[in-house]
Design a protein around this motif. Structure first.
Motif, PDB file in Angstrom:
ATOM      1  N   ASP A  54      42.360 -13.840  31.743  1.00 57.27           N
ATOM      2  CA  ASP A  54      41.286 -13.203  32.509  1.00 57.27           C
ATOM      3  C   ASP A  54      41.637 -13.066  33.989  1.00 57.27           C
ATOM      4  O   ASP A  54      40.845 -12.553  34.768  1.00 57.27           O
ATOM      5  N   GLU A  55      42.836 -13.500  34.351  1.00 58.33           N
ATOM      6  CA  GLU A  55      43.321 -13.382  35.737  1.00 58.33           C
ATOM      7  C   GLU A  55      42.308 -13.912  36.748  1.00 58.33           C
ATOM      8  O   GLU A  55      41.887 -13.210  37.662  1.00 58.33           O
ATOM      9  N   ARG A  58      38.632 -12.098  36.989  1.00 63.04           N
ATOM     10  CA  ARG A  58      38.451 -10.739  37.509  1.00 63.04           C
ATOM     11  C   ARG A  58      38.758  -9.641  36.488  1.00 63.04           C
ATOM     12  O   ARG A  58      38.386  -8.492  36.675  1.00 63.04           O
ATOM     13  N   LEU A  59      39.381  -9.987  35.352  1.00 61.35           N
ATOM     14  CA  LEU A  59      39.824  -8.987  34.394  1.00 61.35           C
ATOM     15  C   LEU A  59      38.805  -8.790  33.275  1.00 61.35           C
ATOM     16  O   LEU A  59      38.386  -9.741  32.625  1.00 61.35           O
ATOM     17  N   GLU A 140      45.336  -2.947  34.274  1.00 60.01           N
ATOM     18  CA  GLU A 140      44.170  -3.835  34.329  1.00 60.01           C
ATOM     19  C   GLU A 140      42.890  -3.034  34.499  1.00 60.01           C
ATOM     20  O   GLU A 140      42.842  -2.072  35.266  1.00 60.01           O
ATOM     21  N   HIS A 141      41.855  -3.447  33.769  1.00 57.79           N
ATOM     22  CA  HIS A 141      40.499  -2.943  33.963  1.00 57.79           C
ATOM     23  C   HIS A 141      39.695  -4.129  34.467  1.00 57.79           C
ATOM     24  O   HIS A 141      39.574  -5.147  33.778  1.00 57.79           O
ATOM     25  N   LEU A 142      39.185  -4.004  35.675  1.00 53.96           N
ATOM     26  CA  LEU A 142      38.553  -5.128  36.348  1.00 53.96           C
ATOM     27  C   LEU A 142      37.060  -5.202  36.072  1.00 53.96           C
ATOM     28  O   LEU A 142      36.417  -4.203  35.747  1.00 53.96           O
ATOM     29  N   LYS A 143      36.509  -6.414  36.219  1.00 53.84           N
ATOM     30  CA  LYS A 143      35.083  -6.638  35.975  1.00 53.84           C
ATOM     31  C   LYS A 143      34.197  -5.870  36.935  1.00 53.84           C
ATOM     32  O   LYS A 143      33.048  -5.584  36.621  1.00 53.84           O
ATOM     33  N   ASP A 144      34.733  -5.503  38.103  1.00 57.84           N
ATOM     34  CA  ASP A 144      33.917  -4.746  39.058  1.00 57.84           C
ATOM     35  C   ASP A 144      33.839  -3.260  38.691  1.00 57.84           C
ATOM     36  O   ASP A 144      33.270  -2.457  39.419  1.00 57.84           O
ATOM     37  N   GLY A 148      42.729  -0.901  37.682  1.00 57.58           N
ATOM     38  CA  GLY A 148      43.853  -1.272  38.524  1.00 57.58           C
ATOM     39  C   GLY A 148      45.066  -0.385  38.287  1.00 57.58           C
ATOM     40  O   GLY A 148      45.046   0.538  37.468  1.00 57.58           O
TER      41      GLY A 148
END
Length: 165
Positions: A54-55, A58-59, A140-144, A148
């Motif tokens: 989950d980095e 954030r991921l 990456e697809h971020l939680k926000d 990415g």
């Protein structure tokens, strides 16, 4: 339904190699059982399962793309090199593509041999070369909600592969 496996066997058919690139989750226990399949000559099956991290929270997902046909071919080539280097009795390499959530498995490598040393070394070799040579791309697809950049290979991955030369 998982994609059909690409089978590669040596001339005598004694060392089956299964390579599969698929979108869905694989069943680790089932894949291990299929590889061993009650064979009395197998003394060890070493597995490596790579998971999506989950980095640091954030991921939201990791997107993996591949070059169909070329990815399976390169993984099969790597598996054949491993068969030449170690006395393997079977190899399974499964790599997923698509959007993968943190905590889900991405890759499975199984190496079977009469003895654990060969199985451990072959599994590590296979992963080191799959990380650096198989044509997969990660983003990456971020939680926000943002997407990415494409993730670059790490120098440490290449160093790990270089040690087998």
């Amino acid at each position: 339904m998982p994609d059909a496996p690409a089978h590669v066997t040596d001339i005598a058919g004694e060392t089956p190699v299964i390579v599969r690139v698929q979108n869905g989750i694989f069943d680790i226990a089932d894949e291990t059982a299929k590889l061993a399949d009650g064979r009395a000559d197998i003394g060890a099956v070493v597995s490596f399962i790579g998971y999506c991290r989950d980095e640091g929270g954030r991921l939201a997902a990791l997107e993996l793309e591949h070059y169909p046909g070329m990815a399976e071919g390169e993984i099969a080539r790597i598996a054949n090199v491993a068969r030449e280097r170690w006395p393997l009795l079977g190899v399974t390499c499964i790599h997923r593509y698509g959007k993968i959530a943190p905590g889900e498995p991405i890759v499975l490598v199984l190496a079977a041999s009469s003895h654990r040393g060969a199985a451990f070394q072959a599994a590590e070799f296979l992963m080191d070369f799959m990380k650096t040579r198989a044509p997969f791309w990660k983003r990456e697809h971020l939680k926000d909600g943002t997407t990415g950049e494409w993730v670059e290979h790490k120098d440490t991955d290449q160093q790990a592969a270089d040690r087998w030369a």
